[in-house]
Design an enzyme around this catalytic site. Structure first.
Site, mmCIF file in Angstrom:
data_model
loop_
_atom_site.group_PDB
_atom_site.id
_atom_site.type_symbol
_atom_site.label_atom_id
_atom_site.label_comp_id
_atom_site.label_asym_id
_atom_site.label_seq_id
_atom_site.Cartn_x
_atom_site.Cartn_y
_atom_site.Cartn_z
ATOM 1 N N ASN A 82 0.444 1.085 5.883
ATOM 2 C CA ASN A 82 1.055 0.207 4.894
ATOM 3 C C ASN A 82 1.765 -0.909 5.661
ATOM 4 O O ASN A 82 2.595 -0.627 6.516
ATOM 5 C CB ASN A 82 2.052 1.005 4.040
ATOM 6 N N GLY A 83 1.441 -2.147 5.319
ATOM 7 C CA GLY A 83 2.105 -3.263 5.988
ATOM 8 C C GLY A 83 1.103 -4.292 6.438
ATOM 9 O O GLY A 83 -0.065 -4.256 6.054
ATOM 10 N N TYR A 135 11.790 -4.831 -6.057
ATOM 11 C CA TYR A 135 10.595 -4.714 -6.898
ATOM 12 C C TYR A 135 9.657 -3.549 -6.564
ATOM 13 O O TYR A 135 9.192 -2.850 -7.462
ATOM 14 C CB TYR A 135 9.811 -6.034 -6.833
ATOM 15 N N CYS A 163 0.848 -1.187 0.000
ATOM 16 C CA CYS A 163 0.000 0.000 0.000
ATOM 17 C C CYS A 163 0.884 1.237 0.000
ATOM 18 O O CYS A 163 2.065 1.172 0.329
ATOM 19 C CB CYS A 163 -0.877 0.010 1.239
ATOM 20 N N GLY A 197 -0.426 0.223 -5.000
ATOM 21 C CA GLY A 197 -1.759 -0.332 -4.767
ATOM 22 C C GLY A 197 -2.775 0.317 -5.674
ATOM 23 O O GLY A 197 -2.840 1.550 -5.735
HETATM 24 P P1 AMP Z 1 4.994 -14.676 -11.044
HETATM 25 O O1 AMP Z 1 4.362 -14.521 -12.383
HETATM 26 O O2 AMP Z 1 4.007 -15.141 -10.010
HETATM 27 O O3 AMP Z 1 6.237 -15.506 -11.055
HETATM 28 O O4 AMP Z 1 5.403 -13.227 -10.557
HETATM 29 C C1 AMP Z 1 6.594 -12.647 -10.976
HETATM 30 C C2 AMP Z 1 6.354 -11.282 -11.521
HETATM 31 O O5 AMP Z 1 5.582 -10.507 -10.622
HETATM 32 C C3 AMP Z 1 7.666 -10.564 -11.734
HETATM 33 O O6 AMP Z 1 7.651 -10.005 -13.012
HETATM 34 C C4 AMP Z 1 7.723 -9.512 -10.639
HETATM 35 O O7 AMP Z 1 8.176 -8.295 -11.177
HETATM 36 C C5 AMP Z 1 6.295 -9.367 -10.139
HETATM 37 N N1 AMP Z 1 6.184 -9.401 -8.667
HETATM 38 C C6 AMP Z 1 7.037 -9.879 -7.749
HETATM 39 N N2 AMP Z 1 6.548 -9.763 -6.491
HETATM 40 C C7 AMP Z 1 5.315 -9.206 -6.631
HETATM 41 C C8 AMP Z 1 4.278 -8.827 -5.712
HETATM 42 N N3 AMP Z 1 4.373 -9.052 -4.401
HETATM 43 N N4 AMP Z 1 3.159 -8.258 -6.225
HETATM 44 C C9 AMP Z 1 3.007 -8.073 -7.545
HETATM 45 N N5 AMP Z 1 3.945 -8.414 -8.454
HETATM 46 C C10 AMP Z 1 5.086 -8.971 -8.010
#
Ligand code: AMP
Length: 481
Positions: free
Chosen positions: A112-113, A252, A11, A37
């Site tokens: 946030n958290g 990220y 968030c 978010g």
């Molecule tokens: P996945 O498709 O489940 O392997 O997610 C990996 C992709 O999601 C990568 O391209 C990351 O940049 C992104 N990503 C990593 N952690 C998160 C997160 N907590 N929320 C949303 N996107 C994420």
């Protein structure tokens, strides 16, 4: 109420004190924090007499640009929140900031958290007769403040935060004060800014830039910063411990133009790519990021390896995340809607594909299939973080262990499943080096890195005790909007 299968962002929070257009500044700040978010947004303001509140589903730009809405939020102080639910269902009652009329006066809170013992506290309070209005962990904080026997509001707040555990960055607004709080480990981020005589709290510095505010400093781990008409005061009520900010802000979450510990996030991510190239170079014709998240690491990798950088995949920026949310069918289409191979550039090429992380493996598998289909000769996947083997409980909400591909398969098995010729992740030592540390201090790690190591700084009480076999938060399972 089951937990969502999709990945959750964090968030974003933003607070302004002492400006005639406080709500407009908060709108702009939330707009700059939109990446944290997209499910819902809300602003509460105070005009010296009354509190005002507007909450909406969806994006800030779609909801708060209307002058009529801003007119409903008068006052010299305001706080705002961008939500992507980490606990609690995506229902209107859960949209923050939360406002409560306490014995000591009104209080508004944006968080946030994720609290790791909110359900435990909530269960106890409900047994004692408390009535909760939402299914969000943040309401626990409000209830604890309300129940405190201390006299001054700030003492009630301290009383409350001594009882909560987990990752939290909070901004609160009372009739007299704007308050910013960071958890004892500083897991979630919060910074202080200034614009003339106006003070600002923000999740990230990029939201200070949008309003031309000056970045003053990070709120320290375990620190409470209080702003009122007399100026600014800092309190550190917790016993002193070393900070352990969340490593995923670097990898990220944070926007690349935000500053963490004095350096642009983009620079850290390029360094992650440089370390990755040192560890896992392979001969290839071109390097391409999975946009946007893999871009800085791919640049770093290309600089280090002297292989040509190019955009082998183009991302459509007009695909809102809300658009890909509603049904499983549409969500599966998501990656194709969002990414398209740059066919002429990738045809017959040996490609090093770079992304920041693999969680479930869905994104990379779809992209790799797409690239082969478009004529790529060979694909080597390089990931600028270590394998995610452990779930998160502090606000990132990366899924259950069973959904984390690296918790269930070896690197070779993942490579096979995704369909790449080779797959390498950055090592944990490479990660620390790229972020400016000599190495990981295994006795007292400098970052919250449990996703990779299983080393949780705060024990996840709720998840151990209260999530049943079906992964339902048992206490909240009947709640619907
Ligand atoms: P996945 O498709 O489940 O392997 O997610 C990996 C992709 O999601 C990568 O391209 C990351 O940049 C992104 N990503 C990593 N952690 C998160 C997160 N907590 N929320 C949303 N996107 C994420």
């Amino acid at each position: 109420m089951t937990r969502q299968k999709k990945l959750n962002e964090e968030c974003g929070i933003f607070g302004v004190y002492n400006h005639p257009d406080a709500s407009t500044l908060v709108t702009l700040g939330l707009h700059a924090l939109q990446h944290r978010g997209q499910e819902a947004c809300g602003i509460n303001s105070f005009d010296g007499k009354n509190f005002f509140s507007v909450k909406r589903r969806g994006l800030v730009g779609d909801n708060f640009t209307d002058k009529k809405i801003i007119k409903q939020l008068p006052g010299h102080a305001a706080i705002g929140h961008n939500r992507y639910s980490t606990t609690g269902a995506p229902i209107v009652r859960n949209i923050q900031p939360f406002f409560a009329d306490l014995h000591s006066g009104g209080i508004s809170i944006a968080h946030n958290g994720n609290l790791t013992n909110a359900i435990e506290i909530r269960e106890k309070m409900v047994k004692e007769g408390s009535i909760f209005q939402t299914t969000s962990d943040t309401e626990t904080i409000v209830q604890l403040i309300a129940k405190s026997k201390r006299l001054k509001t700030i003492d009630k707040i301290i009383d409350a935060i001594f009882q909560i555990h987990g990752g939290y960055a909070i901004t609160m607004l009372t009739s007299k004060k704007l308050i910013g709080i960071r958890d004892p480990y500083g897991i979630r981020p919060l910074v202080l800014g200034k614009l003339g005589d106006t003070y600002i709290f923000s999740s990230e510095t990029c939201a200070l830039d949008i309003i031309g505010a000056e970045y003053i400093r990070e709120i320290e781990n375990g620190e409470i910063v209080i702003i009122d008409k007399n100026g600014i005061e800092s309190i550190k009520p917790f016993p002193k411990i070393d900070a352990r900010p969340c490593v995923f802000e670097y990898i990220y979450f944070a926007r690349p133009d935000s500053i963490l510990k004095g350096k642009a996030v983009h620079e850290y991510r390029k360094n992650l790519g440089i370390e990755l190239a040192k560890e896992s170079y392979v001969e290839a014709d071109m390097i391409s990021p999975i946009p946007d998240s893999g871009l800085p690491a791919a640049l770093g990798f290309a600089n280090k390896s002297n292989i040509e950088f190019d955009m082998g995949i183009i991302r459509n920026h007009y695909v809102g995340r809300t658009f890909i949310e509603p049904t499983q069918q549409i969500r599966q289409l998501g990656v194709k809607l969002k990414h398209n191979p740059n066919k002429q550039i990738i045809k017959n090429k040996r490609i090093i594909l770079v992304d920041d992380s693999i969680v479930r493996g869905t994104t990379s598998k779809k992209i790799v299939d797409m690239l082969y289909h478009a004529g790529a000769k060979e694909i080597h996947l390089r990931v600028s973080s270590p394998p995610i083997k452990y779930p998160d409980y502090y606000g990132i909400d990366t899924p259950n262990k069973k959904d984390l591909i690296a918790a269930n398969l070896s690197v070779d098995e993942i490579a096979k499943q995704i369909g790449v010729k080779s797959l390498k992740f950055l090592s944990i030592e490479g990660l620390y080096k790229a972020l400016g540390y000599k190495n990981r201090n295994n006795k007292n790690p400098q970052l919250t890195d449990h996703c990779f190591t299983g080393d949780y700084p705060v024990k996840p009480t709720d998840n151990k005790n209260l999530i049943d076999k079906n992964n339902q938060l048992s206490l909240l399972s009947n709640v619907r909007s």
